[in-house]
Scaffold this active site. Structure first.
Site, PDB file in Angstrom:
ATOM      1  N   LYS A  65      -0.277  -0.387   5.730  1.00 56.68           N
ATOM      2  CA  LYS A  65      -0.326   0.863   6.677  1.00 56.68           C
ATOM      3  C   LYS A  65      -0.776   0.895   7.949  1.00 56.68           C
ATOM      4  O   LYS A  65      -0.358   1.185   9.103  1.00 56.68           O
ATOM      5  CB  LYS A  65      -0.455   2.292   5.875  1.00 56.68           C
ATOM      6  CG  LYS A  65       0.183   2.475   4.719  1.00 56.68           C
ATOM      7  CD  LYS A  65       0.008   3.753   3.786  1.00 56.68           C
ATOM      8  CE  LYS A  65      -1.623   3.946   3.324  1.00 56.68           C
ATOM      9  NZ  LYS A  65      -1.326   2.904   2.198  1.00 56.68           N
ATOM     10  N   THR A  66      -2.131   0.451   7.837  1.00 60.30           N
ATOM     11  CA  THR A  66      -3.054   0.218   8.984  1.00 60.30           C
ATOM     12  C   THR A  66      -2.473  -0.802   9.909  1.00 60.30           C
ATOM     13  O   THR A  66      -2.141  -0.649  11.143  1.00 60.30           O
ATOM     14  CB  THR A  66      -4.301   0.007   8.737  1.00 60.30           C
ATOM     15  OG1 THR A  66      -5.015   1.082   8.006  1.00 60.30           O
ATOM     16  CG2 THR A  66      -5.214  -0.097  10.113  1.00 60.30           C
ATOM     17  N   ASP A 110      -5.666   7.743   9.415  1.00 58.40           N
ATOM     18  CA  ASP A 110      -5.659   7.370   8.059  1.00 58.40           C
ATOM     19  C   ASP A 110      -6.002   8.494   7.308  1.00 58.40           C
ATOM     20  O   ASP A 110      -6.689   9.205   7.539  1.00 58.40           O
ATOM     21  CB  ASP A 110      -6.648   6.253   7.947  1.00 58.40           C
ATOM     22  CG  ASP A 110      -6.430   5.305   6.534  1.00 58.40           C
ATOM     23  OD1 ASP A 110      -5.324   5.603   5.962  1.00 58.40           O
ATOM     24  OD2 ASP A 110      -7.024   4.610   6.395  1.00 58.40           O
ATOM     25  N   THR A 159      -2.117   8.149   1.016  1.00 62.22           N
ATOM     26  CA  THR A 159      -1.667   7.545  -0.295  1.00 62.22           C
ATOM     27  C   THR A 159      -1.368   8.643  -1.170  1.00 62.22           C
ATOM     28  O   THR A 159      -1.014   8.549  -2.433  1.00 62.22           O
ATOM     29  CB  THR A 159      -3.022   6.799  -0.899  1.00 62.22           C
ATOM     30  OG1 THR A 159      -4.058   8.016  -0.776  1.00 62.22           O
ATOM     31  CG2 THR A 159      -3.553   5.735  -0.160  1.00 62.22           C
ATOM     32  N   ARG A 218      -3.583  -6.694   0.195  1.00 58.03           N
ATOM     33  CA  ARG A 218      -5.252  -6.672   0.438  1.00 58.03           C
ATOM     34  C   ARG A 218      -5.678  -7.483  -0.740  1.00 58.03           C
ATOM     35  O   ARG A 218      -6.813  -8.194  -0.369  1.00 58.03           O
ATOM     36  CB  ARG A 218      -5.505  -5.308   0.599  1.00 58.03           C
ATOM     37  CG  ARG A 218      -6.870  -5.275   0.795  1.00 58.03           C
ATOM     38  CD  ARG A 218      -7.256  -3.658   0.955  1.00 58.03           C
ATOM     39  NE  ARG A 218      -6.698  -2.936   2.033  1.00 58.03           N
ATOM     40  CZ  ARG A 218      -6.663  -1.660   1.993  1.00 58.03           C
ATOM     41  NH1 ARG A 218      -7.262  -1.003   1.072  1.00 58.03           N
ATOM     42  NH2 ARG A 218      -6.100  -0.900   3.070  1.00 58.03           N
TER      43      ARG A 218
END
Length: 340
Positions: A65-66, A110, A159, A218
């Site tokens: 997402k980032t 975020d 999330t 990640r």
């Protein structure tokens, strides 16, 4: 260790971090549907010479997402401002950020669902009309002063999309739902990072790391780092399956990608409670972890793998969960799961 060696090590770490973040949609691996949708939005905005619509990126942690927010700014040739929901606890905090934005700037928030309610209400007006109302004074003498802000693109990441109020969610022009990655896509992620860093790693080792990465880039990159360190300390110049297996065993990552916390939760459900439903708060106390961590990070993977089920009475291990720990499920387990 010499200063030169330290500097080289620091440079390698910076190179590793850089390799993890693609700079364009073309370099971004996976999420093909979302990439195509974003490309259309960005291309249309460029043709019309306007700021792109506000974008909400929803999905579990670690799916990019980032990185996608950074790509939105990079593809549009605009600066990026990063902040997070927990840091915006007052409307004034948000007003300070919004009023300092440059025209066309991309604002990334975020965990946007964790913003204060007063800030959320201010954001409604900012997203639609590019202005905010700032309250000056208190009590009967308080005055609302409208403040114009530059057109901007908000990229929100969450999330827990269900926790976003409908008025805020409805103001996003595009809502993207990021999915877990397939093993083949994770292998591409690992292969790309290894090439960027000049690491020599064979295909079998890549497959083994990808298989245990829980569908999350990640985690794949983090495991690659640990495998790299294991091979480096062992004096190996090439990473093979033995180095990969050795590192994964050392860091207690099993065949399905379960780590220590995952197995602790499974043991509580299987051994301590014998397959009976367990409430989230009880489970958190039993393993010494926060409820939010279990619910947002651990639980989605265990449910997706079919190892636990979320029932009306609590979390419950499935027959597959018992089998993974080498245990035999109780005969009434299936009946309990069918009570939903």
């Amino acid at each position: 260790m010499s200063e030169l060696t330290k500097a080289e090590g620091s440079d390698n770490e910076l190179a590793f971090e850089s390799a993890l973040r693609p700079k364009s949609l073309g370099e971004f691996i996976g999420q093909s549907k979302v990439r195509n949708q974003l490309k259309l939005i960005l291309d249309a905005a460029a043709i019309q010479n306007r700021t792109p619509d506000h974008i909400l990126l929803a999905g579990p942690p670690g799916l990019g997402k980032t990185t996608l927010a950074m790509i939105v700014a990079h593809e549009g040739g605009q600066p990026l401002r990063l902040t997070s929901g927990p840091t915006i606890q007052h409307a004034g905090d948000l007003a300070a950020v919004l009023s300092s934005l440059a025209p066309g700037e991309v604002l990334f928030i975020d965990e946007i669902h964790r913003m204060a309610r007063s800030a959320e209400e201010m954001l409604y007006l900012a997203m639609e009309d590019y202005r905010v109302d700032v309250m000056v004074g208190k009590g009967p003498g308080a005055t609302s002063i409208p403040l114009e802000i530059a057109p901007f693109t908000l990229v929100g990441a969450t999330t827990r999309s269900g926790m976003l109020p409908s008025p805020l969610r409805d103001r996003f022009g595009f809502i993207a739902h990021l999915e877990f990655y397939e093993n083949q896509e994770l292998q591409q992620v690992i292969n790309r990072a290894a090439k960027k860093l000049g690491l020599e790693i064979d295909e079998t080792a890549q497959q083994e790391i990808a298989r245990r990465s829980r569908g999350t880039p990640r985690i794949a990159n983090r495991l690659l780092r640990r495998v790299r360190d294991f091979a480096l300390v062992g004096g190996k110049t090439k990473i093979g399956v033995d180095e990969a297996m050795g590192a994964l065993k050392l860091y207690e990552v099993d065949d399905l990608g379960l780590d220590r916390l995952d197995r602790e939760i499974m043991k509580v459900l299987v051994e301590r409670f014998s397959g009976k439903p367990v409430g989230l708060s009880t489970l958190a106390v039993a393993v010494g972890e926060e409820q939010d961590t279990i619910e947002a990070v651990v639980e989605p993977f265990l449910v997706r793998m079919g190892l636990i089920a979320r029932t009306a009475r609590g979390r419950q291990a499935t027959a597959a969960g018992f089998a993974h720990l080498g245990q035999t499920p109780p005969t009434n387990l299936l009946d309990g799961l069918l009570d939903l």
